[in-house]
Design a protein around this motif. Structure first.
Motif, PDB file in Angstrom:
ATOM      1  N   UNK A 167       0.863  -1.206  -0.010  1.00  0.00           N
ATOM      2  CA  UNK A 167       0.173  -0.021   0.017  1.00  0.00           C
ATOM      3  C   UNK A 167       0.985   1.257  -0.147  1.00  0.00           C
ATOM      4  N   UNK A 168       0.892   2.101  -1.074  1.00  0.00           N
ATOM      5  CA  UNK A 168       1.510   3.309  -1.311  1.00  0.00           C
ATOM      6  C   UNK A 168       0.620   4.353  -0.889  1.00  0.00           C
ATOM      7  N   UNK A 169       0.997   4.806   0.548  1.00  0.00           N
ATOM      8  CA  UNK A 169      -0.048   5.979   0.960  1.00  0.00           C
ATOM      9  C   UNK A 169       0.847   7.465   0.378  1.00  0.00           C
ATOM     10  N   UNK A 255     -13.620  -3.885  -1.765  1.00  0.00           N
ATOM     11  CA  UNK A 255     -12.824  -4.007  -2.854  1.00  0.00           C
ATOM     12  C   UNK A 255     -13.389  -5.378  -3.599  1.00  0.00           C
ATOM     13  N   UNK A 256     -12.839  -5.509  -4.701  1.00  0.00           N
ATOM     14  CA  UNK A 256     -13.232  -6.508  -5.563  1.00  0.00           C
ATOM     15  C   UNK A 256     -11.929  -6.886  -6.234  1.00  0.00           C
ATOM     16  N   UNK A 264       2.541 -10.002  -6.264  1.00  0.00           N
ATOM     17  CA  UNK A 264       2.392  -8.746  -5.526  1.00  0.00           C
ATOM     18  C   UNK A 264       1.538  -7.867  -6.061  1.00  0.00           C
ATOM     19  N   UNK A 265       0.541  -7.363  -5.101  1.00  0.00           N
ATOM     20  CA  UNK A 265      -0.461  -6.332  -5.640  1.00  0.00           C
ATOM     21  C   UNK A 265      -0.006  -5.019  -4.879  1.00  0.00           C
ATOM     22  N   UNK A 266       0.084  -4.115  -5.889  1.00  0.00           N
ATOM     23  CA  UNK A 266       0.328  -2.657  -5.366  1.00  0.00           C
ATOM     24  C   UNK A 266      -0.786  -1.757  -5.456  1.00  0.00           C
ATOM     25  N   UNK A 267      -1.055  -1.331  -4.439  1.00  0.00           N
ATOM     26  CA  UNK A 267      -2.286  -0.300  -4.398  1.00  0.00           C
ATOM     27  C   UNK A 267      -1.800   1.211  -4.067  1.00  0.00           C
ATOM     28  N   UNK A 268      -2.449   2.267  -4.574  1.00  0.00           N
ATOM     29  CA  UNK A 268      -2.279   3.576  -4.114  1.00  0.00           C
ATOM     30  C   UNK A 268      -3.347   3.877  -3.180  1.00  0.00           C
ATOM     31  N   UNK A 277      -8.752   4.405  -3.125  1.00  0.00           N
ATOM     32  CA  UNK A 277      -8.126   3.007  -3.104  1.00  0.00           C
ATOM     33  C   UNK A 277      -7.762   2.394  -4.704  1.00  0.00           C
ATOM     34  N   UNK A 278      -6.884   2.433  -5.184  1.00  0.00           N
ATOM     35  CA  UNK A 278      -6.829   2.115  -6.512  1.00  0.00           C
ATOM     36  C   UNK A 278      -5.599   0.871  -6.631  1.00  0.00           C
ATOM     37  N   UNK A 279      -6.150  -0.145  -7.584  1.00  0.00           N
ATOM     38  CA  UNK A 279      -4.976  -1.158  -7.777  1.00  0.00           C
ATOM     39  C   UNK A 279      -4.151  -0.679  -8.661  1.00  0.00           C
TER      40      UNK A 279
END
Length: 484
Positions: A167-169, A255-256, A264-268, A277-279
């Motif tokens: 998670x990139x905050x 989320x879906x 690895x799943x990167x979110x902003x 919240x965006x994948x």
């Protein structure tokens, strides 16, 4: 130190010898068998970071097509990681000495006594804020090996059984006056994996619970904070996924997504009055690790503005090298700050002195001192110097005496050909005259601390001193640092 996402491919080199460097001649007597020796290696720049001293993994050596416990001497044999190599508690044997004979090698991590007899729980830890993230790592692999000439290497591969979430905050610039750290970030997991160690099949069992991710000490570039956690692979269909607090408000995000093992799943997570919240991406873990490493290594040169020329918060003064982070020096503010608010000094020392003295100011890094201040007190308004540093965002800290002493030597003096250039750069970008500022080398039991005073004697020579100062009356500037 910063937590590293592990490579998805773990190569097990299986050598037909008693040790990695020793050739052996097999005993030709009837009934003798050839031993195997295992060496675990990780390709790429993370070699040596995957396993630690005392880690344990399990190995099955089975006939081709599988087998039961009574079909082999090496049924769930324990291997222990010692002095950089895997050592088996019992000798590992090929099932036949005949060249061309085949066996199935199953490896898994970490070791479990019940493996091969019942399903193994792949339950990740709920608290991943420290070692919990690393302890939520599970690996498994099966390869058919063919016995060749003595000493010829054999390889097998293990794969990850969990998904990694990053998670990139990032906090909108218009909110720079507000708290630049979120609190109580939690990820909702709805199921845990269970592994059949002999087949590699993973089944899910429902178990809703909240996971606390690991907050990276050094955020990724562009991030105010970066969080990492592992979950069992599972599918979300417009389900509650993430909660956090920012200031006095709480937020929840549905989320879906289908999370797959080994990816690895990167979110902003963009923080504003209406957070989003965006994948951003999903990829195999090893591809992401290589991409991250390459991007960070090539992104900056010495003296470059950080994070970029349009939003200068500091300057790069040490480049990343391998797994070692780079260093950014912030721009010291014109304002002066106290270490403790003078009118509250007595009350603060009466109520918080024990907590302040529990922090190992002289042995910690500046980054750890800052982290402990946040953990101990949360609200840093009684400590204006630290509060200013916290207002810059996650990752910024006040360096210690030792860190500053080494940095000044490294930056100004280590390369004699760069002395003049570095002094000119510093006077242009950081401070044109004598700079006096805090360090986080503090002695609350004596109500004293160390500051630094940096000045230049000529165009190539610097002078620095670290005098003691009273915490009660001390006013100074702040020279913030952060890693990238």
């Amino acid at each position: 130190m910063k937590y590293m996402i592990l490579l998805a491919g773990v190569l097990l080199s299986v050598l037909g010898a008693c040790t990695r460097n020793e050739d052996i001649t097999p005993d030709a007597s009837e009934g003798s068998r050839t031993q195997m020796a295992f060496n675990v290696s990780v390709p790429g720049e993370l070699e040596g970071n995957l396993f630690r001293e005392g880690d344990e993994m399990g190995v099955f050596i089975l006939p081709e097509g599988g087998g039961e416990e009574n079909s082999t001497d090496n049924y769930n044999t324990r291997l222990v990681y010692e002095s950089g190599e895997w050592k088996s508690e019992a000798a590992l044997y090929w099932l036949s000495n005949e060249a061309g004979s085949r066996v199935e090698m199953i490896g898994y991590y970490p070791y479990r006594l019940e493996a091969g007899k019942e399903l193994l729980s792949l339950q990740v830890e709920a608290d991943q804020t420290g070692e919990g993230c690393r302890n939520s790592e599970f690996l498994w692999g099966k390869t058919t090996l063919t016995k060749g000439e003595l000493g010829a290497p054999q390889t097998a591969e293990m794969r990850h059984l969990t998904s990694a979430l990053v998670f990139h905050v990032r906090i909108d610039n218009e909110f720079s006056g507000k708290d630049k750290c979120i609190d109580n970030l939690r990820v909702k997991s709805y199921a845990d994996g269970w592994l059949d160690c002999l087949t590699g099949e993973v089944s899910l069992k429902e178990n809703p619970r909240w996971l606390a991710p690991y907050r990276m000490e050094v955020p990724d570039s562009w991030d105010d904070e970066t969080y990492v956690c592992r979950i069992s692979p599972q599918q979300y269909e417009d389900m509650e996924f993430l909660t956090f607090q920012w200031g006095d408000k709480s937020f929840s995000k549905d989320f879906t997504c289908l999370f797959e093992a080994g990816k690895v799943y990167q979110f902003t997570l963009q923080i504003s009055d209406a957070p989003s919240l965006v994948l951003d991406s999903q990829m195999p873990i090893e591809d992401w690790q290589e991409e991250q490493h390459t991007a960070e290594m090539e992104k900056y040169q010495m003296g470059d503005p950080w994070p970029d020329a349009d939003n200068v918060q500091g300057y790069v003064v040490r480049l990343r090298k391998g797994s070692e982070p780079g260093l950014v020096v912030g721009i010291p503010p014109e304002d002066m700050y106290q270490m403790i608010v003078p009118e509250r000094y007595g009350e603060v020392m009466d109520s918080k002195q024990n907590a302040l003295q529990s922090i190992n100011w002289t042995e910690n890094t500046g980054s750890n001192n800052m982290l402990e201040m946040r953990m101990q007190f949360g609200d840093l308004s009684d400590f204006p110097g630290f509060n200013y540093c916290a207002s810059l965002g996650g990752g910024w800290f006040i360096p210690t005496l030792d860190e500053l002493s080494w940095f000044f030597y490294e930056f100004f003096y280590m390369d004699s050909n760069l002395k003049k250039e570095r002094v000119e750069w510093w006077q242009t970008h950081i401070s044109s005259g004598t700079l006096r500022a805090f360090t986080s080398t503090l002695y609350f039991q004596w109500e004293e601390g160390r500051e630094f005073q940096l000045s230049f004697l000529d165009e190539t020579t610097y002078e620095v001193s670290f005098p003691y100062t009273s915490l009660r009356t001390y006013w100074s500037r702040v020279l913030p640092f952060r890693y990238y």
